[in-house]
Each structure stands twice: as C-alpha cells, then as structure tokens.
Scaffold this active site. Structure first.
Site, PDB file in Angstrom:
ATOM      1  N   HIS A 123       0.842  -1.200   0.000  1.00 11.75           N
ATOM      2  CA  HIS A 123       0.000   0.000   0.000  1.00 11.75           C
ATOM      3  C   HIS A 123       0.874   1.245   0.000  1.00 11.75           C
ATOM      4  O   HIS A 123       0.674   2.166  -0.806  1.00 11.75           O
ATOM      5  CB  HIS A 123      -0.903   0.029   1.239  1.00 11.75           C
ATOM      6  N   HIS A 129      -6.126  -2.459  -3.142  1.00 17.80           N
ATOM      7  CA  HIS A 129      -6.517  -3.858  -3.032  1.00 17.80           C
ATOM      8  C   HIS A 129      -6.822  -4.426  -4.414  1.00 17.80           C
ATOM      9  O   HIS A 129      -7.329  -3.719  -5.298  1.00 17.80           O
ATOM     10  CB  HIS A 129      -7.739  -4.005  -2.126  1.00 17.80           C
ATOM     11  N   TYR A 176      -8.462  -9.252  -0.562  1.00 19.72           N
ATOM     12  CA  TYR A 176      -9.207  -9.599   0.641  1.00 19.72           C
ATOM     13  C   TYR A 176      -9.589 -11.081   0.615  1.00 19.72           C
ATOM     14  O   TYR A 176      -9.759 -11.684  -0.441  1.00 19.72           O
ATOM     15  CB  TYR A 176     -10.498  -8.788   0.724  1.00 19.72           C
TER      16      TYR A 176
END
Length: 600
Positions: A123, A129, A176
């Site tokens: 990040h 993501h 995720y």
C-alpha cells in the site's frame, strides 16, 4: 497427545489464524500518480512501541522486497518523506508516498505476519486492493449484503487505477479474503470457484504482485538476486564445464539410470546436470562453474541454493568452491572450499544451502571428485539460485511426507541435530506428525557456553518456513511463522519460558544417546495441513522442506537495523587434494552443444 499439549502450552495466543482489524480512516488515500512513488532506498523509522516480533518480521519483509524487486529500504537519516512504522489500531497504511515528516504505517496487535506486513508496505509503495480493480466484476462478486455496516467503502472500485497490464490475481497478497468485514457469510465470491479458498492467502507476495511492483517502479533487476539456472530447455545459463581426467564430465540429462528419472522441477521437457563417476580412477574430477557475478550490497553475504541427487559411491564427493577475482582481468582468482556433499546416497532430490561471503567478483564451481569403490552413478544438480541474502540456519527435508504422515504414530517427532546460534545458544528444531497436519517447533538445549550467556534468552527471532519449491526463488510463496523470545514471559508455574533449560527444562536422550536438558516446545502445533502442502510447490517429489532461522534481533530494541551477518568457518571431513588449475575458461573449455530439436 503429550507432544501437542507442549506445543500449545508454550504458545498460547499464537496458534491458529487471526483476523487483523483494518483502520478505514487511514486506508486508500489517493489514486496513483508519479509524485506518489518513492525513491529507493525508502527511508523508514521503527517506533519503539512496536512489538519485537513485528520488528523482526518487518526486516524479513524488507529482504523479500530486495530479493524480488529493485526496492530497498534504509533507516531514515534526514529525509522529509519516510515511513514511520508504529503499533497503532490494527494494520493500515496510506497508498503511495502521501505524507511528509513521517507517514504512519501501522503494524498493530496480531499484524506481525509476513503477508500482512508485505500487504501494508505494498500500500505504501502505491498499491490498492486487488478486488478494487475496475475489472474485478469479471473475476469476483461482492456480496454487499454480508458486509458489516460502515465498511462498504473498503470494497469500492478504484477509478483510473493502474494495473500495468498484469492480469487479475486471485493469489495476490493485496486481495481480501472471502469473509473480509463479514457479518457471517462470504463477502467475496470468486467467479471461478477453484480460487474461493485462495483469496486472502497468508503466504507472501505473489509472482504477479512482484511483476506489477517491478513494472510500476521500472525495475531492471533486483537488489539481491544474482542468478538462477534450472537448465530449462537444455540451456546452461552461461555456465561452463571442463574435465581433464577419465571421468565423462558434466552432461545435460533428462533421466539417469539408478538415479533421478526427472529433474527437480518435474516438468516436461526436464533437464539437469549429471556427472558420472562410473568411469575413471580415484581422484579424477569434473568441474561445472557459474558465470562471474559481482556483489552489490553493503552486507557481503550470499546464499547458494540448489538441489542435488547422489547415486554414486559413498566415497564420491561433490565439492562446492567459491573463486574470487581481484578484478575483471584476473584470470585465475583465489579458490576456497565452501561446502561438501559425500557419504550416504539419496533416493530423492535434496535441497542444499551454502553460505558465501564474497566481496569481489566471484563464481561458484561444482567439482565432482571420484572416490574409492565401485560406482554405477554419480552426482546430479538442478535449480541453482544465488542471492545476496542470508541462508536459513537449519533445514529439515521430510521425504515421502504423505506416506509418513499416514504410517507414523500420532505425535511422532523428527528432530534436527543440536545447533548453536552465533552468540552460543544451543537449540534444536523439529516437526511433529499428526496424521493430517504437522507442527513445527524449536527447543533450547543445554550447551557448552551456557555459563557465559544471558538468561532468560532475550530477543531471539525464530522464523519457521515451509519452502515453496518453485525452482526460482523469486517466484516462491512460502508459508512462514515467527516468534521472538521475551525474557519476561513466564509459565503459569512461575518459571521463565526462555530460561536456561538446566533450570526449568526436561531431560531427554539425544541422537548420540546422551542425556541433555531441553526446554518445552515453542512453536505451532498446526503449522500446515496435508491439504495445504499439496498447494503451490510445497510437496514436490513427495518431499517437504522446512527451514528455520534463529537470529539475535536485540539491536532493534533501540536501533533501526541489524549488523551484517557473518559466515562461520566451513567444516569439511575430507578436503580434496585437487583444487584445479584455474577456472574452466582458462583451461580446456567444453561447452554443451544445443539439444536436437526433437528433444527440446
């Protein structure tokens, strides 16, 4: 059952998967732009409030970035922009270079896993993501009805995000998991059900993560990686070979009678290098050498990793030499023995790590030396990797793992021999077999230096890893866990967990039939399931490879970095007399002709 109890008792609060909490207030600040890229090396500060284990994991993550990309990290000096790593609320980071005078990156409670640390630093390096890509609906379905109220924005698409042309990656460390921010049911469903349990993996950066990082930062090479040769398509990667003896010498093979019937990779076509000791006389040798490489890091330490297969005479030797050159015009160089393999023959490809400490131009040379006795085979080698990183301290290779799990009694333990850390602590590592899964652990032992050591043992960082046996280490996604010794940690009976095993340990008869003192097991009773071993390349040729490191990270209590590791002396039982006349390039050089088109 007793073995599992020991593991669990010594590791309460550590066993099992955890669910880190992300801070939605810090996440995902802006889309990528040139001004948000960092200049390597990226400055950082490790806050004193960080857990010691987190500090150790962060430095391991930095080594992964160095190995796989051109991104390096350095302790902050006077730079205006730097990453300030703290223990805040959960695991979080800004996207890209966004904040001057210390950009917070949080590695909070239960965030000290290698995949989470890499996730947050990616990040900071500019990545969103994976499921935030604009094309994500072609690959996943977001079940918004199952998302906790207030967290829906974590699943938004990032408009104008850049993917560098890299395909969608279910294996991404930036993806995720299927139940992220869930009220109970899945919040993400993969359109290809094969990957439903892959998303949210807790291994490390995927090859596509690395590819995208290198494209974003226009990397031409990595900081630490030096060379790989898997003899793919019958090519030798600029390696040379020579032999001035009765031996046939090194030859490209796809199988050897009485030896490997395929290369370590197991692909088709499959090639490796083999030197037969069936001909010639005792003392004859054949040489295979890598091209010259040059160290570029401040720490002059390298790790040679390769796989070998030994099916010759037990007295045959595979000697590993390092030849250093004073300059580019030096034709002979200085030769030093850095490793040796001899003795018992093998039935599987075996992994080998050799630590080097070159500070000049150098090359690695593999010498097969014919010993006494009859030989019907020789030595084979494959999948050579050379990097400017530290080798694992201990390696356990478990052959025929699936068969061993099913046939062994529940809780059967396989121990390593006694090891000594650089500061003199005696320890051993091991694995426990539980039919459907394995545990891994370490134990402190009594040793020769105990009276001179600090007890309880402070700030030793133990990393256990199940190696992804992808032939190229830059493409590996290994499974690893870590723990760090806390001198203040106590058992319920009031004894210190990391104290001198002569005080609070148990007695045990070791492999030499001697009575020793051992601490209780410290590790994870469910490190990997058989099902997990069958993913990636963890189980290859029936073998699983476990590696361990036991490192002193006490300089991180008040500091930002560790001193360069040092290579210990090489102990060789039977040093060879023949050290060669010089590299093959200065002798009669034999090159391997191209393979016929029909065999490629």
């Amino acid at each position: 059952m007793g073995e599992e109890k020991d593991l669990m008792e010594a590791n309460k609060g550590k066993v099992g998967m955890f669910k880190p909490q992300f801070n939605p207030q810090i996440q995902r600040s802006a889309v990528y732009s040139e001004s948000q890229l960092w200049t390597s090396p990226v400055p950082y500060v490790l806050d004193k409030g960080l857990d010691m284990n987190a500090k150790g994991v962060i430095l391991r993550a930095f080594e992964h970035f160095r190995l796989k990309s051109c991104i390096d990290f350095k302790p902050r000096d006077t730079e205006k922009y730097y990453i300030s790593v703290k223990k805040l609320n959960g695991c979080s980071s800004h996207v890209g270079r966004a904040v001057a005078n210390g950009q917070d990156l949080s590695i909070g409670q239960n965030c000290d896993g290698i995949s989470i640390v890499e996730h947050e630093f990616l990040h900071a390096l500019g990545f969103y993501h994976e499921q935030g890509r604009e094309d994500r609906d072609d690959y996943v379905t977001i079940q918004f009805e199952n998302i906790k109220k207030g967290y829906e924005k974590n699943f938004r698409k990032i408009k104008n995000s850049i993917t560098q042309g890299v395909p969608y990656d279910y294996w991404s460390v930036m993806h995720y998991g299927k139940k992220a921010f869930s009220k109970g049911n899945n919040t993400i469903t993969t359109n290809d059900p094969t990957f439903q349990d892959v998303i949210g993996q807790k291994l490390e950066m995927s090859p596509k993560d690395v590819q995208e990082l290198n494209l974003l930062y226009k990397c031409n090479s990595s900081v630490s990686f030096m060379m790989f040769c898997g003899f793919v398509d019958g090519t030798m990667c600029q390696m040379t070979k020579c032999s001035q003896s009765g031996l046939k010498g090194w030859q490209m093979e796809s199988q050897v009678a009485g030896g490997p019937n395929s290369d370590h990779t197991g692909g088709k076509p499959a090639y490796f290098m083999h030197a037969s000791t069936a001909s010639g006389k005792e003392g004859d040798s054949a040489w295979l050498e890598t091209r010259r490489v040059t160290p570029s890091r401040e720490c002059h330490i390298q790790c040679l990793q390769f796989y070998y297969y030994h099916n010759g005479s037990p007295s045959d030797q595979l000697n590993i030499w390092m030849r250093e050159f004073d300059d580019e015009d030096d034709m002979k160089g200085h030769l030093s023995l850095v490793g040796q393999i001899t003795g018992t023959t093998t039935s599987h490809w075996q992994i080998k790590h050799v630590s080097l400490n070159a500070n000049k131009h150098f090359q690695v040379e593999f010498q097969v030396w014919k010993g006494a006795g009859k030989s019907d085979g020789g030595f084979s080698i494959d999948d050579i990797n050379l990097s400017q990183t530290e080798c694992p301290h201990v390696t356990l290779q478990i052959n025929d793992m699936e068969k061993l799990l099913s046939s062994s009694s529940f809780g059967t333990v396989i121990y390593s021999p006694r090891q000594y850390s650089r500061r003199g602590y005696a320890y051993r590592v091991g694995t426990a077999l539980y039919k459907t899964h394995i545990g891994v652990f370490m134990q402190l032992l009594n040793g020769t230096h105990d009276d001179k050591l600090e007890w309880p043992c402070p700030h030793r960082h133990m990393a256990a890893q199940m190696i992804d046996q992808n032939p190229e280490i830059q493409l590996q996604m290994s499974k690893q866990r870590t723990l760090t010794s806390d001198p203040n940690r106590m058992y319920s009976d009031g004894t210190y967990v990391w104290d001198d095993p002569r005080k609070n340990g148990l007695t045990h008869v070791d492999e030499n039939n001697k009575m020793i003192f051992v601490s209780r097991k410290l590790g994870w009773s469910k490190f990997a399931t058989l099902e997990q071993m069958k993913t990636r390349d963890f189980l290859k040729g029936g073998s699983v490879v476990l590696s361990f490191s036991f490192e002193d990270i006490s300089p991180l209590v008040d500091g930002q970095a560790l001193p360069c590791p040092k290579v210990g002396p090489v102990v060789v039982t039977n040093p060879p007399k023949d050290q060669g006349e010089g590299p093959c390039s200065s002798r009669v050089e034999i090159t391997t002709p191209p393979l016929p088109e029909s065999t490629r």
